[in-house]
Each structure stands twice: as C-alpha cells, then as structure tokens.
Design a protein around this motif. Structure first.
Motif, PDB file in Angstrom:
ATOM      1  N   LEU A  59       0.946  -1.216   0.069  1.00 54.82           N
ATOM      2  CA  LEU A  59      -0.132  -0.048   0.122  1.00 54.82           C
ATOM      3  C   LEU A  59       0.748   1.169   0.011  1.00 54.82           C
ATOM      4  O   LEU A  59       1.830   1.215   0.494  1.00 54.82           O
ATOM      5  N   THR A  60       0.331   2.198  -0.726  1.00 54.73           N
ATOM      6  CA  THR A  60       0.949   3.748  -0.734  1.00 54.73           C
ATOM      7  C   THR A  60       0.990   4.262   0.712  1.00 54.73           C
ATOM      8  O   THR A  60      -0.042   3.866   1.418  1.00 54.73           O
ATOM      9  N   THR A  61       1.667   5.332   1.042  1.00 59.47           N
ATOM     10  CA  THR A  61       1.312   6.233   2.172  1.00 59.47           C
ATOM     11  C   THR A  61       0.025   6.459   2.237  1.00 59.47           C
ATOM     12  O   THR A  61      -0.794   6.343   3.413  1.00 59.47           O
ATOM     13  N   THR A  62      -0.552   7.071   1.263  1.00 63.56           N
ATOM     14  CA  THR A  62      -2.012   7.569   1.212  1.00 63.56           C
ATOM     15  C   THR A  62      -2.795   6.456   1.413  1.00 63.56           C
ATOM     16  O   THR A  62      -3.792   6.674   2.415  1.00 63.56           O
ATOM     17  N   GLU A  63      -2.757   5.423   0.996  1.00 68.19           N
ATOM     18  CA  GLU A  63      -3.758   4.138   1.254  1.00 68.19           C
ATOM     19  C   GLU A  63      -3.707   3.711   2.642  1.00 68.19           C
ATOM     20  O   GLU A  63      -4.549   3.138   3.281  1.00 68.19           O
ATOM     21  N   ARG A  64      -2.243   3.601   3.306  1.00 68.25           N
ATOM     22  CA  ARG A  64      -2.195   3.125   4.586  1.00 68.25           C
ATOM     23  C   ARG A  64      -3.056   4.292   5.525  1.00 68.25           C
ATOM     24  O   ARG A  64      -3.528   4.007   6.434  1.00 68.25           O
ATOM     25  N   GLN A  65      -2.622   5.618   5.197  1.00 68.67           N
ATOM     26  CA  GLN A  65      -3.273   6.599   6.060  1.00 68.67           C
ATOM     27  C   GLN A  65      -4.900   6.500   5.786  1.00 68.67           C
ATOM     28  O   GLN A  65      -5.744   6.738   7.007  1.00 68.67           O
ATOM     29  N   ILE A  66      -5.539   6.293   4.786  1.00 69.06           N
ATOM     30  CA  ILE A  66      -6.885   5.921   4.732  1.00 69.06           C
ATOM     31  C   ILE A  66      -7.426   4.929   5.498  1.00 69.06           C
ATOM     32  O   ILE A  66      -8.321   5.033   6.442  1.00 69.06           O
ATOM     33  N   HIS A  84      -2.370  11.698  12.764  1.00 71.49           N
ATOM     34  CA  HIS A  84      -2.482  11.183  11.651  1.00 71.49           C
ATOM     35  C   HIS A  84      -2.536  12.267  10.449  1.00 71.49           C
ATOM     36  O   HIS A  84      -2.095  12.115   9.474  1.00 71.49           O
ATOM     37  N   THR A  85      -3.354  13.211  11.064  1.00 81.98           N
ATOM     38  CA  THR A  85      -3.669  14.555  10.027  1.00 81.98           C
ATOM     39  C   THR A  85      -2.085  15.043   9.800  1.00 81.98           C
ATOM     40  O   THR A  85      -1.934  15.253   8.546  1.00 81.98           O
ATOM     41  N   THR A  86      -1.414  15.105  10.696  1.00 82.51           N
ATOM     42  CA  THR A  86      -0.144  15.765  10.675  1.00 82.51           C
ATOM     43  C   THR A  86       0.725  15.064   9.906  1.00 82.51           C
ATOM     44  O   THR A  86       1.688  15.526   9.176  1.00 82.51           O
ATOM     45  N   ILE A  87       0.743  13.461  10.213  1.00 80.60           N
ATOM     46  CA  ILE A  87       1.605  12.734   9.386  1.00 80.60           C
ATOM     47  C   ILE A  87       1.218  12.765   7.882  1.00 80.60           C
ATOM     48  O   ILE A  87       1.989  12.703   7.049  1.00 80.60           O
ATOM     49  N   MET A  88      -0.093  12.887   7.539  1.00 84.97           N
ATOM     50  CA  MET A  88      -0.421  12.981   6.242  1.00 84.97           C
ATOM     51  C   MET A  88      -0.214  14.179   5.471  1.00 84.97           C
ATOM     52  O   MET A  88       0.390  14.298   4.335  1.00 84.97           O
ATOM     53  N   GLY A  92       2.565  14.442   2.172  1.00 85.49           N
ATOM     54  CA  GLY A  92       2.183  15.256   0.910  1.00 85.49           C
ATOM     55  C   GLY A  92       0.685  14.531   0.507  1.00 85.49           C
ATOM     56  O   GLY A  92       0.283  14.431  -0.728  1.00 85.49           O
ATOM     57  N   VAL A  93      -0.079  13.676   1.471  1.00 87.66           N
ATOM     58  CA  VAL A  93      -1.231  13.017   0.960  1.00 87.66           C
ATOM     59  C   VAL A  93      -2.084  14.489   0.332  1.00 87.66           C
ATOM     60  O   VAL A  93      -2.009  15.659   1.107  1.00 87.66           O
ATOM     61  N   PRO A  94      -2.758  14.391  -0.372  1.00 81.05           N
ATOM     62  CA  PRO A  94      -3.977  15.338  -1.026  1.00 81.05           C
ATOM     63  C   PRO A  94      -4.930  16.056   0.081  1.00 81.05           C
ATOM     64  O   PRO A  94      -5.386  15.110   0.696  1.00 81.05           O
ATOM     65  N   GLU A  95      -5.007  17.181   0.101  1.00 82.88           N
ATOM     66  CA  GLU A  95      -5.864  17.953   1.177  1.00 82.88           C
ATOM     67  C   GLU A  95      -7.216  17.409   1.203  1.00 82.88           C
ATOM     68  O   GLU A  95      -7.967  17.349   2.022  1.00 82.88           O
ATOM     69  N   ASP A  96      -7.634  17.048  -0.189  1.00 81.98           N
ATOM     70  CA  ASP A  96      -9.270  16.794  -0.320  1.00 81.98           C
ATOM     71  C   ASP A  96      -9.365  15.295   0.422  1.00 81.98           C
ATOM     72  O   ASP A  96     -10.311  15.033   0.774  1.00 81.98           O
ATOM     73  N   VAL A  97      -8.325  14.532   0.366  1.00 81.75           N
ATOM     74  CA  VAL A  97      -8.327  13.170   0.893  1.00 81.75           C
ATOM     75  C   VAL A  97      -8.335  13.295   2.386  1.00 81.75           C
ATOM     76  O   VAL A  97      -8.976  12.735   3.236  1.00 81.75           O
ATOM     77  N   ILE A  98      -7.614  13.923   2.735  1.00 80.40           N
ATOM     78  CA  ILE A  98      -7.375  14.535   4.438  1.00 80.40           C
ATOM     79  C   ILE A  98      -8.635  14.958   4.877  1.00 80.40           C
ATOM     80  O   ILE A  98      -9.116  14.491   5.737  1.00 80.40           O
ATOM     81  N   THR A  99      -9.338  15.803   4.221  1.00 77.45           N
ATOM     82  CA  THR A  99     -10.659  16.423   4.476  1.00 77.45           C
ATOM     83  C   THR A  99     -11.738  15.655   4.701  1.00 77.45           C
ATOM     84  O   THR A  99     -12.393  15.207   5.602  1.00 77.45           O
ATOM     85  N   ALA A 100     -11.771  14.591   3.633  1.00 80.70           N
ATOM     86  CA  ALA A 100     -12.544  13.555   3.401  1.00 80.70           C
ATOM     87  C   ALA A 100     -12.529  12.847   4.741  1.00 80.70           C
ATOM     88  O   ALA A 100     -13.300  12.115   5.331  1.00 80.70           O
ATOM     89  N   ILE A 107     -14.307  10.020  -0.498  1.00 79.76           N
ATOM     90  CA  ILE A 107     -12.896  10.522  -1.179  1.00 79.76           C
ATOM     91  C   ILE A 107     -13.326  10.575  -2.749  1.00 79.76           C
ATOM     92  O   ILE A 107     -14.090   9.665  -3.300  1.00 79.76           O
ATOM     93  N   ALA A 108     -13.220  11.572  -3.556  1.00 79.58           N
ATOM     94  CA  ALA A 108     -13.409  11.750  -4.905  1.00 79.58           C
ATOM     95  C   ALA A 108     -12.834  10.409  -5.843  1.00 79.58           C
ATOM     96  O   ALA A 108     -13.244  10.164  -6.679  1.00 79.58           O
ATOM     97  N   ASP A 109     -11.420  10.318  -5.490  1.00 79.91           N
ATOM     98  CA  ASP A 109     -10.916   9.179  -6.324  1.00 79.91           C
ATOM     99  C   ASP A 109     -11.720   7.908  -6.041  1.00 79.91           C
ATOM    100  O   ASP A 109     -11.686   7.280  -4.932  1.00 79.91           O
TER     101      ASP A 109
END
Length: 188
Positions: A59-66, A84-88, A92-100, A107-109
């Motif tokens: 899994l990518t960093t973004t996927e693990r954080q999800i 985890h918000t700070t970690i994301m 560089g996790v996209p802001e829209d993913v963090i907000t969701a 998540i839009a994707d």
C-alpha cells in the motif's frame, strides 16, 4: 478515570529502549508511546505492527493513512486523528483526501474511496464484510492481499485508539494544530 503516566526515559524501565527508538524515528517521543511504555509488550507490539504495516504491505502512504484514519474516526480517537492528520500533511497526502477522512465523507478518487469504504466496513462489521464488499474492493484494482492488509492496519489502530481511550493521552504540541473532535456518540 484511572491516571496513566506519560513516561520519560527515566521512568520507562524496560520500555526505555523502545522510547529511544521512538525518539530516533520522530525526533521526539509521542505521548502515545510514552503512555504505552507502561507495558513494554504493548509498546513493542505497536511499534512492530506499525513497522510491518509501513514496510511489508504493498500500500502507498495515502492508502495506509486511509485505513488508519478511517479506523481513528470510527473509533473516535481524537489523539490519532490529530497525529495522523499531521503525518498525512508531512507526507503530501492530497488535502481533499485528508478532509474527507477527517469528516467521514467519500473520497473523490473512486479507487481510494473503495479502500475507505472497505476499511469502514471492516471496522463497523467487526471483520464480517459481505462478499459484495470484498468484490467492490477487488473491482477497482486491489487484490486479496489488500483485504488482509486492511486487517493489519485495523489491528494497528485498535492498539493505539484503545490505549488513548483508557489513558486519555494528552495531545502533543506537534499535533495540536490538527486537533479533532467527534460529534458521534460513543460506542456501547
């Protein structure tokens, strides 16, 4: 509520080498780790599963954080949501993913949303997803390993979320700007 110590190197006893590992990795000892130091078994298990989740999954960093953030939110863990918000943000996790993830909204994707939805289902069903839930995850390009890696991430978050619940872990200054609170009622 029972008071739990936020241990220092001087009070950590057998957990001191584990706190030193945390200091080396993060540049400071997160209060979560300092509280977990009460139980060398818990702190070692947590650090080990965190390392496994970060390095042994596909899994990518973004996927693990999800996976992590979905569990943090559903479990109402204010400490881990902020951390985890700070970690994301740092990763560089996209802001829209963090907000969701902070708001519990889709998540839009579509691929990332399928992972979020499956992670949510695993948590809320206590590990009893329907076959259709697994099929939906596989349909967007994930594989059976991902199904099982979601379990790794869920177990990792149970250790931290539950520790924070029973100990009332104080939020570190490093995470304070991302403080989060849940309007959801506690699980019974």
């Amino acid at each position: 509520m029972t008071d739990f110590a936020v241990h220092s190197f001087d009070t950590a006893g057998e957990s001191r080498p584990l706190l030193e590992k945390s200091q080396s990795k993060y540049g400071f000892v997160p209060n979560l780790h300092a509280v977990m130091a009460e139980s060398p078994a818990l702190l070692e298990a947590y650090q080990t599963i965190a390392d496994i989740f970060d390095t042994k999954t596909n899994l990518t960093t973004t996927e693990r954080q999800i996976i992590a953030m979905t569990n943090n939110r559903l479990n109402g863990c204010t400490y881990c949501m902020a951390a985890h918000t700070t970690i994301m943000q740092m990763a560089g996790v996209p802001e829209d993913v963090i907000t969701a993830l902070r708001e519990g909204t889709p998540i839009a994707d579509p691929k990332l949303e399928a992972l979020r939805a499956f992670s949510e289902k695993m948590n809320t069903s206590r590990g009893w997803p329907d076959e259709s839930d697994i099929d939906a995850l596989l349909a967007v390009g994930y594989d059976r390993q991902t199904v099982l890696d979601v379990i790794v991430g869920t177990a990792y978050k149970v250790m931290s979320n539950y520790t924070n619940h029973v100990a009332g872990t104080p939020l570190d200054e490093a995470f304070a700007s991302n403080e989060w609170s849940s309007d959801a009622p506690s699980a019974v």
